[in-house]
Design an enzyme around this catalytic site. Structure first.
Site, PDB file in Angstrom:
ATOM      1  CB  ILE A  68     -23.917  76.746 -27.275  1.00 50.05           C
ATOM      2  CG1 ILE A  68     -24.761  76.798 -26.007  1.00 50.05           C
ATOM      3  CG2 ILE A  68     -23.528  75.325 -27.585  1.00 50.05           C
ATOM      4  CD1 ILE A  68     -25.320  78.157 -25.698  1.00 50.05           C
ATOM      5  CB  ALA A  69     -18.654  75.027 -26.464  1.00 45.83           C
ATOM      6  CB  SER A 128     -11.785  70.713 -30.613  1.00 43.86           C
ATOM      7  OG  SER A 128     -12.045  71.150 -31.931  1.00 43.86           O
ATOM      8  NE  ARG A 129     -15.613  68.994 -35.705  1.00 45.19           N
ATOM      9  CZ  ARG A 129     -16.192  69.665 -36.692  1.00 45.19           C
ATOM     10  NH1 ARG A 129     -16.730  69.002 -37.683  1.00 45.19           N
ATOM     11  NH2 ARG A 129     -16.234  70.979 -36.677  1.00 45.19           N
ATOM     12  CE1 TYR A 187     -15.433  67.308 -30.504  1.00 44.22           C
ATOM     13  CE2 TYR A 187     -16.992  66.000 -31.774  1.00 44.22           C
ATOM     14  CZ  TYR A 187     -16.436  67.221 -31.456  1.00 44.22           C
ATOM     15  OH  TYR A 187     -16.902  68.365 -32.074  1.00 44.22           O
ATOM     16  CG  HIS A 236     -27.132  66.635 -29.459  1.00 44.71           C
ATOM     17  ND1 HIS A 236     -28.176  67.506 -29.201  1.00 44.71           N
ATOM     18  CD2 HIS A 236     -26.089  67.437 -29.828  1.00 44.71           C
ATOM     19  CE1 HIS A 236     -27.775  68.759 -29.392  1.00 44.71           C
ATOM     20  NE2 HIS A 236     -26.522  68.735 -29.789  1.00 44.71           N
ATOM     21  CE  LYS A 293     -31.907  74.206 -28.302  1.00 43.75           C
ATOM     22  NZ  LYS A 293     -31.165  75.033 -29.333  1.00 43.75           N
ATOM     23  NE  ARG A 325     -28.545  77.957 -34.269  1.00 48.01           N
ATOM     24  CZ  ARG A 325     -27.318  77.754 -33.805  1.00 48.01           C
ATOM     25  NH1 ARG A 325     -26.296  77.622 -34.633  1.00 48.01           N
ATOM     26  NH2 ARG A 325     -27.077  77.672 -32.515  1.00 48.01           N
ATOM     27  CG  ASP A 368     -31.453  76.770 -33.299  1.00 45.43           C
ATOM     28  OD1 ASP A 368     -30.687  76.221 -32.478  1.00 45.43           O
ATOM     29  OD2 ASP A 368     -31.314  77.950 -33.663  1.00 45.43           O
TER      30      ASP A 368
HETATM   31  N1  LIG Z   1     -28.858  76.261 -24.810  1.00 48.79           N
HETATM   32  C1  LIG Z   1     -28.646  77.276 -25.616  1.00 48.79           C
HETATM   33  O1  LIG Z   1     -28.853  78.436 -25.254  1.00 48.79           O
HETATM   34  C2  LIG Z   1     -28.120  77.016 -26.990  1.00 48.79           C
HETATM   35  C3  LIG Z   1     -27.749  78.099 -27.789  1.00 48.79           C
HETATM   36  C4  LIG Z   1     -27.183  77.825 -29.031  1.00 48.79           C
HETATM   37  C5  LIG Z   1     -27.032  76.515 -29.450  1.00 48.79           C
HETATM   38  N2  LIG Z   1     -27.442  75.491 -28.662  1.00 48.79           N
HETATM   39  C6  LIG Z   1     -27.273  74.091 -29.114  1.00 48.79           C
HETATM   40  O2  LIG Z   1     -25.878  73.823 -29.100  1.00 48.79           O
HETATM   41  C7  LIG Z   1     -25.521  73.029 -30.220  1.00 48.79           C
HETATM   42  C8  LIG Z   1     -24.425  73.721 -31.008  1.00 48.79           C
HETATM   43  O3  LIG Z   1     -24.816  75.020 -31.377  1.00 48.79           O
HETATM   44  P1  LIG Z   1     -23.734  76.168 -31.618  1.00 48.79           P
HETATM   45  O4  LIG Z   1     -24.476  77.415 -31.781  1.00 48.79           O
HETATM   46  O5  LIG Z   1     -22.683  76.125 -30.580  1.00 48.79           O
HETATM   47  O6  LIG Z   1     -23.122  75.701 -33.018  1.00 48.79           O
HETATM   48  P2  LIG Z   1     -21.701  76.044 -33.632  1.00 48.79           P
HETATM   49  O7  LIG Z   1     -21.236  77.386 -33.176  1.00 48.79           O
HETATM   50  O8  LIG Z   1     -21.791  75.785 -35.088  1.00 48.79           O
HETATM   51  O9  LIG Z   1     -20.722  74.986 -32.965  1.00 48.79           O
HETATM   52  C9  LIG Z   1     -20.906  73.616 -33.121  1.00 48.79           C
HETATM   53  C10 LIG Z   1     -19.623  72.889 -32.742  1.00 48.79           C
HETATM   54  O10 LIG Z   1     -19.877  71.495 -32.875  1.00 48.79           O
HETATM   55  C11 LIG Z   1     -18.708  70.823 -33.273  1.00 48.79           C
HETATM   56  N3  LIG Z   1     -19.032  69.934 -34.414  1.00 48.79           N
HETATM   57  C12 LIG Z   1     -19.011  68.588 -34.389  1.00 48.79           C
HETATM   58  N4  LIG Z   1     -19.367  68.080 -35.563  1.00 48.79           N
HETATM   59  C13 LIG Z   1     -19.642  69.113 -36.370  1.00 48.79           C
HETATM   60  C14 LIG Z   1     -20.067  69.218 -37.720  1.00 48.79           C
HETATM   61  N5  LIG Z   1     -20.302  68.136 -38.483  1.00 48.79           N
HETATM   62  N6  LIG Z   1     -20.235  70.448 -38.246  1.00 48.79           N
HETATM   63  C15 LIG Z   1     -20.043  71.555 -37.489  1.00 48.79           C
HETATM   64  N7  LIG Z   1     -19.620  71.508 -36.194  1.00 48.79           N
HETATM   65  C16 LIG Z   1     -19.431  70.304 -35.638  1.00 48.79           C
HETATM   66  C17 LIG Z   1     -17.673  71.893 -33.628  1.00 48.79           C
HETATM   67  O11 LIG Z   1     -16.714  71.903 -32.575  1.00 48.79           O
HETATM   68  P3  LIG Z   1     -15.198  71.400 -32.855  1.00 48.79           P
HETATM   69  O12 LIG Z   1     -14.809  71.982 -34.167  1.00 48.79           O
HETATM   70  O13 LIG Z   1     -14.475  71.936 -31.712  1.00 48.79           O
HETATM   71  O14 LIG Z   1     -15.227  69.904 -32.878  1.00 48.79           O
HETATM   72  C18 LIG Z   1     -18.449  73.190 -33.646  1.00 48.79           C
HETATM   73  O15 LIG Z   1     -17.692  74.266 -33.189  1.00 48.79           O
HETATM   74  C19 LIG Z   1     -26.807  72.754 -30.976  1.00 48.79           C
HETATM   75  O16 LIG Z   1     -27.323  71.527 -30.556  1.00 48.79           O
HETATM   76  C20 LIG Z   1     -27.741  73.866 -30.535  1.00 48.79           C
HETATM   77  O17 LIG Z   1     -29.092  73.497 -30.567  1.00 48.79           O
HETATM   78  C21 LIG Z   1     -27.962  75.726 -27.439  1.00 48.79           C
END
Ligand SMILES: NC(=O)c1ccc[n+]([C@@H]2O[C@H](COP(=O)([O-])OP(=O)(O)OC[C@H]3O[C@@H](n4cnc5c(N)ncnc54)[C@H](OP(=O)(O)O)[C@@H]3O)[C@@H](O)[C@H]2O)c1
Length: 344
Positions: free
Chosen positions: A15-16, A36-37, A58, A79, A97, A166, A178
């Site tokens: 999502i980032a 990032s970590r 961070y 969060h 969210k 998830r 989610d």
């Molecule tokens: N608004 C929307 O449309 C939307 C869509 C999808 C997700 N989301 C929300 O965004 C958040 C992340 O979702 P995502 O799909 O981006 O997930 P993701 O692809 O798995 O990415 C999560 C990121 O969080 C960081 N992180 C920190 N602690 C972690 C841990 N213990 N395990 C894994 N990653 C960790 C990592 O970044 P670093 O490695 O760089 O530290 C990782 O790349 C969730 O809260 C989700 O509900 C929102």
């Protein structure tokens, strides 16, 4: 050129990347830094989006003086911690969210923001999108008469279980957190009320998170709402809103794109048993249907980033206010209690 809000991206996942691309297509924010970590991941993300400053932790990102606001994009369980740290470091926060794991965490996040004089907003991008406002407007103008029934779905079918945040209970995973949170929020938005009664059923995955959850809610004004959210099931992912004079179908309620923005309004016709007996059987009439196109300039995430920037730079109320997020968290708490979903 007016001042831009300098955003620091915390976390470099899925999502980032979508958010960073949205900021680039928006108007009121700049991508100032990424943390990032992993230093390598920060560097690669920065290269992809042309970001000048990278941080291999961070904490280092939060110390960056050239950052006004942090976008928190980690797993749900992170969060609360990183929002509090960012606020205490003097940053405004846009947090993905669901805002927190539970209402208690959310309350603390808002209290700390208030004490620090900083803006904090839950990143519910569809709530910032003009399509959502247009649907609310159509309901309020009585286009379908009195709203009686809300039916929504938000599902996907993923193959990735291992390593998927998830499916990790400790990271606050599960379908409800989610994507079910969207359905809860839309029902509350459209009714303007909190549910008086909630009934939830679930299928728990062997990882302990809910993989398929169905919820029905009754609102004080009489509206009934039901939704299904799932991570291993396909669904139409639409919103159907029924009144006593017609119904609205929103084909893309959660992720409208510029070319798919809009909905249909169908006017009710008298049921056959209410019509005068025809001399011979006739085919049912086709009810009149109107398509409402919502012209949108910009990207879903760019609109969200710009809304957040407006709250910070122009001292305007946020598009997702504290009371709205708190109400959502309380409903999620109750559903989780009923389905036995715990994160510790
Ligand atoms: N608004 C929307 O449309 C939307 C869509 C999808 C997700 N989301 C929300 O965004 C958040 C992340 O979702 P995502 O799909 O981006 O997930 P993701 O692809 O798995 O990415 C999560 C990121 O969080 C960081 N992180 C920190 N602690 C972690 C841990 N213990 N395990 C894994 N990653 C960790 C990592 O970044 P670093 O490695 O760089 O530290 C990782 O790349 C969730 O809260 C989700 O509900 C929102």
């Amino acid at each position: 050129m007016s001042k831009k809000l300098r955003i620091g991206i915390l976390g470099t996942g899925n999502i980032a990347k979508q958010f960073a691309a949205g900021v680039q297509r928006g108007y009121r924010c700049s991508l100032a830094a990424v943390g990032s970590r992993s230093a390598a991941s920060a560097t690669s993300f920065a290269r992809q989006f042309g970001i000048g400053a990278t941080h291999g932790s961070y904490d280092a990102l939060l110390k960056d003086k050239a950052v006004d606001a942090i976008y928190i994009s980690g797993p749900n369980s992170t969060h609360h911690e990183w929002t509090l740290k960012a606020l205490r470091a003097g940053k405004h926060v846009l947090c993905e969210k669901p805002f927190a794991l539970d209402a208690g965490q959310a309350e603390e996040m808002f209290d700390v923001a208030h004490a620090a004089g900083r803006v904090v907003m839950e990143a519910f991008m569809y709530l910032c999108h003009p399509q959502t406002a247009a649907v609310v407007d159509a309901i309020h103008r009585g286009q379908i008469g009195k709203l009686k029934l809300i039916r929504t779905a938000f599902c996907y079918c993923t193959n990735k279980i291992e390593g998927n945040i998830r499916f990790d209970r400790k990271l606050g995973g599960g379908a409800l957190m989610d994507i079910g949170c969207y359905c809860v929020s839309l029902s509350r938005l459209l009714t303007g009320e909190e549910p008086a009664a909630i009934h939830a059923e679930t299928l728990l995955h062997k990882t302990g998170v809910d993989e398929l959850t169905t919820v029905s809610m009754r609102f004080p004004g009489g509206v009934q709402a039901s939704f299904t959210c799932g991570m291993l099931t396909h669904a139409d992912n639409t919103a159907h809103l029924s009144g006593d004079r017609g119904w609205i179908e929103v084909p893309w309620p959660w992720k409208p794109t510029p070319d798919k923005s809009g909905f249909t309004i169908t006017q009710s016709i008298a049921p056959r048993q209410d019509q005068k007996s025809p001399a011979k059987p006739t085919a049912p009439s086709i009810p009149p249907r109107q398509t409402v196109n919502v012209p949108v300039e910009g990207d879903l995430f760019g609109i969200e980033a710009d809304e957040f920037a407006t709250a910070v730079l122009d001292a305007k109320p946020t598009k997702v206010p504290r009371a709205f997020t708190m109400g959502n968290m309380q409903v999620l708490d109750e559903i989780r209690r009923q389905i036995g979903l715990r994160f510790e």
